[in-house]
Design a protein around this motif. Structure first.
Motif, PDB file in Angstrom:
ATOM      1  N   MET A 291       0.842  -1.201   0.000  1.00 55.47           N
ATOM      2  CA  MET A 291       0.000   0.000   0.000  1.00 55.47           C
ATOM      3  C   MET A 291       0.879   1.253   0.000  1.00 55.47           C
ATOM      4  O   MET A 291       1.812   1.375   0.790  1.00 55.47           O
ATOM      5  N   GLN A 292       0.596   2.165  -0.913  1.00 59.46           N
ATOM      6  CA  GLN A 292       1.292   3.438  -0.953  1.00 59.46           C
ATOM      7  C   GLN A 292       0.812   4.327   0.185  1.00 59.46           C
ATOM      8  O   GLN A 292      -0.378   4.439   0.442  1.00 59.46           O
ATOM      9  N   ILE A 293       1.756   4.950   0.893  1.00 59.91           N
ATOM     10  CA  ILE A 293       1.405   5.867   1.984  1.00 59.91           C
ATOM     11  C   ILE A 293       1.946   7.243   1.649  1.00 59.91           C
ATOM     12  O   ILE A 293       3.132   7.409   1.372  1.00 59.91           O
ATOM     13  N   LEU A 294       1.037   8.226   1.636  1.00 65.75           N
ATOM     14  CA  LEU A 294       1.418   9.606   1.372  1.00 65.75           C
ATOM     15  C   LEU A 294       1.199  10.429   2.624  1.00 65.75           C
ATOM     16  O   LEU A 294       0.176  10.303   3.291  1.00 65.75           O
ATOM     17  N   LYS A 295       2.164  11.292   2.938  1.00 68.87           N
ATOM     18  CA  LYS A 295       2.026  12.222   4.051  1.00 68.87           C
ATOM     19  C   LYS A 295       2.033  13.633   3.487  1.00 68.87           C
ATOM     20  O   LYS A 295       2.991  14.034   2.826  1.00 68.87           O
ATOM     21  N   VAL A 296       0.938  14.354   3.725  1.00 68.27           N
ATOM     22  CA  VAL A 296       0.790  15.688   3.141  1.00 68.27           C
ATOM     23  C   VAL A 296       0.286  16.667   4.191  1.00 68.27           C
ATOM     24  O   VAL A 296      -0.222  16.273   5.242  1.00 68.27           O
ATOM     25  N   ASP A 297       0.433  17.940   3.857  1.00 65.95           N
ATOM     26  CA  ASP A 297      -0.138  18.968   4.721  1.00 65.95           C
ATOM     27  C   ASP A 297      -1.649  19.057   4.507  1.00 65.95           C
ATOM     28  O   ASP A 297      -2.419  19.164   5.467  1.00 65.95           O
ATOM     29  N   VAL A 298      -2.061  19.048   3.221  1.00 66.95           N
ATOM     30  CA  VAL A 298      -3.476  19.211   2.891  1.00 66.95           C
ATOM     31  C   VAL A 298      -3.891  18.176   1.856  1.00 66.95           C
ATOM     32  O   VAL A 298      -3.219  18.010   0.829  1.00 66.95           O
ATOM     33  N   ALA A 299      -4.994  17.483   2.117  1.00 67.91           N
ATOM     34  CA  ALA A 299      -5.611  16.591   1.132  1.00 67.91           C
ATOM     35  C   ALA A 299      -6.932  17.217   0.719  1.00 67.91           C
ATOM     36  O   ALA A 299      -7.761  17.567   1.574  1.00 67.91           O
ATOM     37  N   VAL A 300      -7.140  17.373  -0.576  1.00 73.26           N
ATOM     38  CA  VAL A 300      -8.387  17.918  -1.111  1.00 73.26           C
ATOM     39  C   VAL A 300      -9.159  16.779  -1.756  1.00 73.26           C
ATOM     40  O   VAL A 300      -8.659  16.136  -2.689  1.00 73.26           O
ATOM     41  N   ILE A 301     -10.368  16.504  -1.266  1.00 77.45           N
ATOM     42  CA  ILE A 301     -11.202  15.436  -1.826  1.00 77.45           C
ATOM     43  C   ILE A 301     -12.101  16.045  -2.889  1.00 77.45           C
ATOM     44  O   ILE A 301     -13.044  16.775  -2.591  1.00 77.45           O
ATOM     45  N   GLY A 302     -11.801  15.768  -4.146  1.00 79.15           N
ATOM     46  CA  GLY A 302     -12.614  16.276  -5.240  1.00 79.15           C
ATOM     47  C   GLY A 302     -11.844  17.252  -6.113  1.00 79.15           C
ATOM     48  O   GLY A 302     -11.097  18.100  -5.611  1.00 79.15           O
ATOM     49  N   ALA A 303     -12.032  17.124  -7.437  1.00 80.00           N
ATOM     50  CA  ALA A 303     -11.335  17.982  -8.389  1.00 80.00           C
ATOM     51  C   ALA A 303     -12.317  18.758  -9.246  1.00 80.00           C
ATOM     52  O   ALA A 303     -12.058  19.020 -10.421  1.00 80.00           O
ATOM     53  N   GLY A 304     -13.467  19.126  -8.656  1.00 80.46           N
ATOM     54  CA  GLY A 304     -14.394  20.008  -9.345  1.00 80.46           C
ATOM     55  C   GLY A 304     -13.969  21.455  -9.160  1.00 80.46           C
ATOM     56  O   GLY A 304     -12.815  21.743  -8.812  1.00 80.46           O
ATOM     57  N   THR A 305     -14.893  22.373  -9.365  1.00 82.41           N
ATOM     58  CA  THR A 305     -14.564  23.790  -9.246  1.00 82.41           C
ATOM     59  C   THR A 305     -13.993  24.117  -7.869  1.00 82.41           C
ATOM     60  O   THR A 305     -12.925  24.733  -7.751  1.00 82.41           O
ATOM     61  N   ALA A 306     -14.692  23.711  -6.806  1.00 81.90           N
ATOM     62  CA  ALA A 306     -14.231  24.019  -5.450  1.00 81.90           C
ATOM     63  C   ALA A 306     -12.902  23.341  -5.149  1.00 81.90           C
ATOM     64  O   ALA A 306     -12.002  23.942  -4.551  1.00 81.90           O
ATOM     65  N   GLY A 307     -12.759  22.075  -5.567  1.00 78.17           N
ATOM     66  CA  GLY A 307     -11.536  21.339  -5.286  1.00 78.17           C
ATOM     67  C   GLY A 307     -10.317  21.912  -5.991  1.00 78.17           C
ATOM     68  O   GLY A 307      -9.232  22.029  -5.399  1.00 78.17           O
ATOM     69  N   LEU A 308     -10.479  22.274  -7.262  1.00 75.70           N
ATOM     70  CA  LEU A 308      -9.364  22.848  -8.010  1.00 75.70           C
ATOM     71  C   LEU A 308      -8.915  24.167  -7.393  1.00 75.70           C
ATOM     72  O   LEU A 308      -7.712  24.425  -7.251  1.00 75.70           O
ATOM     73  N   VAL A 309      -9.876  25.015  -7.029  1.00 77.64           N
ATOM     74  CA  VAL A 309      -9.524  26.299  -6.424  1.00 77.64           C
ATOM     75  C   VAL A 309      -8.888  26.082  -5.054  1.00 77.64           C
ATOM     76  O   VAL A 309      -7.908  26.747  -4.703  1.00 77.64           O
ATOM     77  N   ALA A 310      -9.432  25.148  -4.269  1.00 77.02           N
ATOM     78  CA  ALA A 310      -8.877  24.866  -2.938  1.00 77.02           C
ATOM     79  C   ALA A 310      -7.442  24.349  -3.051  1.00 77.02           C
ATOM     80  O   ALA A 310      -6.564  24.737  -2.262  1.00 77.02           O
ATOM     81  N   TYR A 311      -7.196  23.467  -4.017  1.00 73.02           N
ATOM     82  CA  TYR A 311      -5.843  22.934  -4.217  1.00 73.02           C
ATOM     83  C   TYR A 311      -4.857  24.068  -4.477  1.00 73.02           C
ATOM     84  O   TYR A 311      -3.788  24.146  -3.851  1.00 73.02           O
ATOM     85  N   ARG A 312      -5.210  24.956  -5.415  1.00 73.71           N
ATOM     86  CA  ARG A 312      -4.294  26.042  -5.780  1.00 73.71           C
ATOM     87  C   ARG A 312      -4.098  27.013  -4.617  1.00 73.71           C
ATOM     88  O   ARG A 312      -2.989  27.524  -4.405  1.00 73.71           O
ATOM     89  N   ALA A 313      -5.175  27.265  -3.853  1.00 71.64           N
ATOM     90  CA  ALA A 313      -5.067  28.180  -2.717  1.00 71.64           C
ATOM     91  C   ALA A 313      -4.169  27.598  -1.625  1.00 71.64           C
ATOM     92  O   ALA A 313      -3.347  28.321  -1.038  1.00 71.64           O
ATOM     93  N   ALA A 314      -4.314  26.319  -1.343  1.00 69.15           N
ATOM     94  CA  ALA A 314      -3.477  25.683  -0.322  1.00 69.15           C
ATOM     95  C   ALA A 314      -2.015  25.667  -0.752  1.00 69.15           C
ATOM     96  O   ALA A 314      -1.108  25.929   0.047  1.00 69.15           O
TER      97      ALA A 314
END
Length: 482
Positions: A1-24
């Motif tokens: 199993m791949q394990i990723l450690k991140v500061d922020v995980a964004v669930i979803g790549a719609g309008t809100a998710g794409l903007v949230a990803y770029r903002a974070a």
């Protein structure tokens, strides 16, 4: 199993998710965006853009019908359903392509494909459906999982003739007939457009609502105007539906009488449901509302006092694209700089249904202003039946109602069914956000002849009401027929 450690995980790549990803990311946070479906956003694939393409075709057909009123007589009208839907799909795919170009610009290391589920407040399991499972350990999470069309129990498992709006834009030809269940924005837009393109359409509503309207006077006028063109039924109940060959036999109860009719398709358009039921939300440690959506602060998008934020259709606050983008920016900013939580920009509410006439609400709604404990408010109105520019264009139908605060004279909001209402709505929403008074609005320039002169008439009516004694005025007393 791949394990990723991140500061922020964004669930979803719609309008809100794409903007949230770029903002974070802009806050310097190591961010991953998780998507289990197609890239491309609801708006581009199955929402605002393809529906407007269908509406544009319908408007072209309607212009031919309306031309005779000006003394202009066209030849025989012919609607090529295959060509109509071909353009809808081609242009839809172009809009989706623009979104995909943006997704392609995101580093592959920041994108994770698969369905995400919480297994704890800081952990997510992501299953790509092909046997590859990843675990994400996230210091913060943004839920931007979007929404899906609401499915009605009595129309489940009937057959291929029962569809949702997501399936309309893959048609290769216009259908013969459609029953639309729901008179919200989606149902009204698609129902009127299909009817104008020669499809036999009936719209059914369980109650008496029309789009997002709450003002009883505007609501009543909207029903009258739309019924002039559409077979529209309120206070109806679905009894049953059966697939019979290539048609659906739909039985409804209206006014105590049961009737059945046959349609090629029955379109479920009774709103959309936030996608929060299948993401393991019960493991996130959040307080949930009655609809299963986490309780959150609409100024910060923060769920309680947690490290989790929720944005876009997933929070069901104002499920329209501009709001999703604003939600995503606020959620991403706060997730990226957590625990430094700050309120973000919330604009004046503005919602439009692209029916003809347009149905628009902005600022405070009539319903919200009538809530207990709210200060008394005054109402101004104008009918478009005799409004100059509207009559010139043979679009003289509708009603605008505007609201103002006694004492301060501040403009609060409006509801309307009006020609070119999408433009009037922007004008008035800007005034709400600028916290203008009605007197200040009346000092603004109005050209002649324009539909905006109808706005001025309504504002003058409102100014007259605001000049009266608030203690002796009740909004209910202003309602025609009461």
């Amino acid at each position: 199993m791949q394990i990723l450690k991140v500061d922020v995980a964004v669930i979803g790549a719609g309008t809100a998710g794409l903007v949230a990803y770029r903002a974070a990311r802009a806050q310097g946070a190591r961010t991953v965006m998780i998507e289990g479906g197609h890239y491309g956003t609801t708006c581009a694939r199955v929402g605002c853009m393809p529906s407007k393409l269908l509406i544009a075709a319908a408007e072209a057909a309607h212009m031919l019908d309306a031309a005779a009123g000006f003394g202009v007589h066209a030849g025989e009208k012919r609607i090529d359903g295959v060509a109509v839907m071909d353009r809808v799909r081609r242009e839809r795919d172009r809009f989706v392509g623009f979104v995909l170009d943006g997704v392609d610009s995101i580093p592959d290391a920041d994108k994770l494909r698969g369905h995400a589920r919480f297994t704890g407040p800081h952990t997510l399991v992501v299953d790509d459906g092909a046997g590859r499972v990843s675990e994400v350990e996230a210091a913060r999470v943004v839920i931007a999982s979007g929404s899906t069309p609401t499915r009605l129990p009595k129309l489940e498992n009937v057959g291929p003739g029962v569809i949702t709006s997501d399936e309309v834009f893959d048609w290769h030809d216009l259908p013969r007939s459609v029953a639309v269940i729901g008179t919200g924005v989606i149902g009204l837009e698609l129902g009127q457009a299909l009817a104008r393109l020669g499809v036999r359409v009936s719209l059914y509503a369980r109650g008496g609502s029309v789009a997002q309207l709450t003002d009883p006077v505007v609501l009543r006028k909207a029903g009258q105007v739309l019924r002039e063109e559409i077979d529209l039924h309120f206070q109806t109940e679905i009894v049953k539906a059966e697939q019979d060959g290539d048609e659906v036999v739909l039985c409804m109860r209206e006014g105590g009488e049961e009737r059945c009719a046959r349609f090629q398709y029955v379109l479920m358009a009774a709103g959309r449901t936030p996608n929060v039921a299948d993401i393991g939300i019960e493991h996130a440690g959040l307080a949930l509302g009655t609809n299963g959506v986490p309780l959150f602060d609409s100024r910060t998008m923060q769920c309680g006092t947690s490290h989790i934020f929720i944005a876009g259709d997933a929070n069901n606050e104002r499920p329209v694209l501009p709001e999703a983008a604003d939600h995503g920016k606020i959620a991403g900013d706060n997730a990226g700089r957590y625990p430094d939580i700050r309120p973000g920009l919330r604009r004046a509410p503005l919602t439009a249904a692209f029916t003809e006439p347009n149905i628009v609400t902005l600022g405070a709604s009539y319903k919200s202003l009538c809530e207990p404990g709210k200060p008394k408010f005054a109402i101004g109105q104008v009918s478009f039946e005799n409004q100059g520019r509207s009559r010139v264009m043979l679009q003289n139908k509708g009603m605008l109602r505007v609201y103002g605060e006694y004492g301060s004279g501040r403009f609060l909001g409006a509801e309307m069914i009006a020609p070119r209402g999408e433009h009037l709505g922007h004008l008035l929403a800007w005034a709400v956000q600028a916290r203008m008074t009605v007197d200040q609005m009346l000092e603004m320039p109005f050209y002649h002849p324009v539909i905006e002169e109808g706005v001025r008439t309504a504002l003058r009516d409102l100014a007259t009401e605001l000049a009266k004694d608030a203690s002796s005025t009740d909004p209910a007393e202003m309602e025609p027929g009461t």
